[in-house]
Design an enzyme around this catalytic site. Sequence first.
Site, PDB file in Angstrom:
ATOM      1  N   ARG A 299       0.857  -1.281  -0.009  1.00  0.00           N
ATOM      2  CA  ARG A 299      -0.028  -0.137  -0.079  1.00  0.00           C
ATOM      3  C   ARG A 299       1.010   1.295   0.124  1.00  0.00           C
ATOM      4  O   ARG A 299       0.555   2.320  -0.692  1.00  0.00           O
ATOM      5  CB  ARG A 299      -0.991  -0.167   1.149  1.00  0.00           C
ATOM      6  CG  ARG A 299      -1.727   1.304   1.187  1.00  0.00           C
ATOM      7  CD  ARG A 299      -2.958   0.976   2.123  1.00  0.00           C
ATOM      8  NE  ARG A 299      -3.043   0.197   3.192  1.00  0.00           N
ATOM      9  CZ  ARG A 299      -2.410   0.440   4.420  1.00  0.00           C
ATOM     10  NH1 ARG A 299      -1.793   1.580   4.555  1.00  0.00           N
ATOM     11  NH2 ARG A 299      -2.412  -0.584   5.434  1.00  0.00           N
TER      12      ARG A 299
ATOM     13  N   TYR B 292     -16.729  15.615 -16.097  1.00  0.00           N
ATOM     14  CA  TYR B 292     -17.263  14.427 -16.253  1.00  0.00           C
ATOM     15  C   TYR B 292     -18.276  14.065 -15.009  1.00  0.00           C
ATOM     16  O   TYR B 292     -17.945  14.669 -13.877  1.00  0.00           O
ATOM     17  CB  TYR B 292     -16.092  13.460 -15.952  1.00  0.00           C
ATOM     18  CG  TYR B 292     -16.321  12.033 -15.650  1.00  0.00           C
ATOM     19  CD1 TYR B 292     -17.527  11.338 -16.426  1.00  0.00           C
ATOM     20  CD2 TYR B 292     -15.936  11.427 -14.588  1.00  0.00           C
ATOM     21  CE1 TYR B 292     -17.837   9.790 -16.098  1.00  0.00           C
ATOM     22  CE2 TYR B 292     -16.447  10.019 -14.333  1.00  0.00           C
ATOM     23  CZ  TYR B 292     -17.058   9.366 -15.017  1.00  0.00           C
ATOM     24  OH  TYR B 292     -17.559   8.100 -14.715  1.00  0.00           O
TER      25      TYR B 292
ATOM     26  N   ASP C  16      -7.790  17.889 -15.196  1.00  0.00           N
ATOM     27  CA  ASP C  16      -7.638  16.605 -15.618  1.00  0.00           C
ATOM     28  C   ASP C  16      -7.592  16.408 -17.139  1.00  0.00           C
ATOM     29  O   ASP C  16      -8.188  16.999 -17.985  1.00  0.00           O
ATOM     30  CB  ASP C  16      -9.370  16.248 -15.406  1.00  0.00           C
ATOM     31  CG  ASP C  16      -9.902  14.605 -15.812  1.00  0.00           C
ATOM     32  OD1 ASP C  16      -8.956  14.069 -16.411  1.00  0.00           O
ATOM     33  OD2 ASP C  16     -10.708  14.087 -15.307  1.00  0.00           O
TER      34      ASP C  16
ATOM     35  N   LYS D  73      -8.187   5.219 -19.732  1.00  0.00           N
ATOM     36  CA  LYS D  73      -8.420   5.602 -21.092  1.00  0.00           C
ATOM     37  C   LYS D  73      -7.214   5.619 -21.904  1.00  0.00           C
ATOM     38  O   LYS D  73      -6.816   4.438 -22.153  1.00  0.00           O
ATOM     39  CB  LYS D  73      -8.969   7.052 -20.920  1.00  0.00           C
ATOM     40  CG  LYS D  73     -10.189   7.425 -19.624  1.00  0.00           C
ATOM     41  CD  LYS D  73     -11.554   6.604 -19.874  1.00  0.00           C
ATOM     42  CE  LYS D  73     -12.060   7.038 -18.877  1.00  0.00           C
ATOM     43  NZ  LYS D  73     -13.185   6.158 -18.536  1.00  0.00           N
TER      44      LYS D  73
END
Length: 384
Positions: free
Chosen positions: A51, A103, A175, A200
């Site tokens: 982690r 978005y 973004d 993407k």
Amino acid sequence: MNPSPYKYSTLAVHAGQYPDPLTGAVNVPVYLSSTFELTGIGADKGWDYSRAGNPTRDRLEEALATLEGGHSGHAFTSGMAAISALVAMLRAGDHLICCKDVYAGTVRLFNQIVAGYGIDIEYVDTSNLAAVAAAIRPTTKLVHLETPSNPLMVLTDIAAVSKIAHARGVEVSVDNTFLSPVLQSPLALGADIVMHSTTKYLNGHSDGLGGALIGSTPEHKERFLLVQKAAGGVMSPFECFLVLRGIRTLPLRIRQHEENGRAVAEYLSTHPKVSRLAYPGLKSHPQYDLAVKQQKGFGSMMSFDLGSREAAGRFLGAIKIFLSAESLGGVESLASHSATTTHAALSDELRESLVITQGLVRLSVGIEDKQDLIADLEQALAAV
Ligand SMILES: Cc1ncc(COP(=O)(O)O)c(C=O)c1O
């Protein structure tokens, strides 16, 4: 920012992707280990628990930082996990400005979760610089931009907004999912933090979810490492491997996406059944000059209006190569009905105020043969 003497396609193949020091493997090994043997009390070989850090993730994060010209990269389980990490440092009473056409998952996160922590969120038309300047308050901590925006392809002048924000001590995040680091470099334009849904273009093959933050300062690195370790939404080693592999062909893929995107947009711009075609590479786009100034290409995302939900339904039912599916940035071409997919989370009023109509269709143009794609659109539009 980027001290490397190498050109972009060389960096895409090699950044973070040098041979494994242990074995010489030319591909980055997938270190499927949650924990690492300690060499003594408080001593390790560089990793203790995945982690906090994993050797495969380190390589991806190095590649991301290099491609965006940033100080450090940080990989998360999804784009939404990356945006959650971005706003995790905000505190009750802080003011967050977000661009208006964004978005809808970002709006859902901000309105339904982040607002509950006492953070004041304001949606502003960031293509209007005066509106940005007027919205900044003494409590404003961050301006979050998406440019081009999803799905209406509205651009925000990153350099101008960064100047306005910095003068008031406010950071700017961008973004950069729609263009990828190949076509837009927000940090070089003056922004402070870049965010990606690696799901993407960076992954590029629609076979995994992921997200990333790239910071520009040692303070960002410290903050995002803490969020990774404390909140835990980190990308799995296998997903890191997939994104690293995708990055190797990113410049090549983007070149084809771009060529196909331009050809499809030019074709659609002459079609009588298509209205409100939004593609920043067309001279008819109201912000074409800004696209030329701040982008290195126009990408392969676009949207247009077919006039009604029924017409959009007929079009989506008739496409053969394009698939009717959410998401974007994969090698395959996709078409989606924004109002009921990516932007279903918005209220009817907000969707209407943004003019995300029931006839709106968004295309993610893939890397297939452009003549085949245009022929597919032609036969589908004939069915409308
Ligand atoms: C511009 C943009 N940002 C963020 C996201 C969220 O990314 P993810 O689906 O990887 O959580 C998406 C997803 O469609 C997006 O289009």
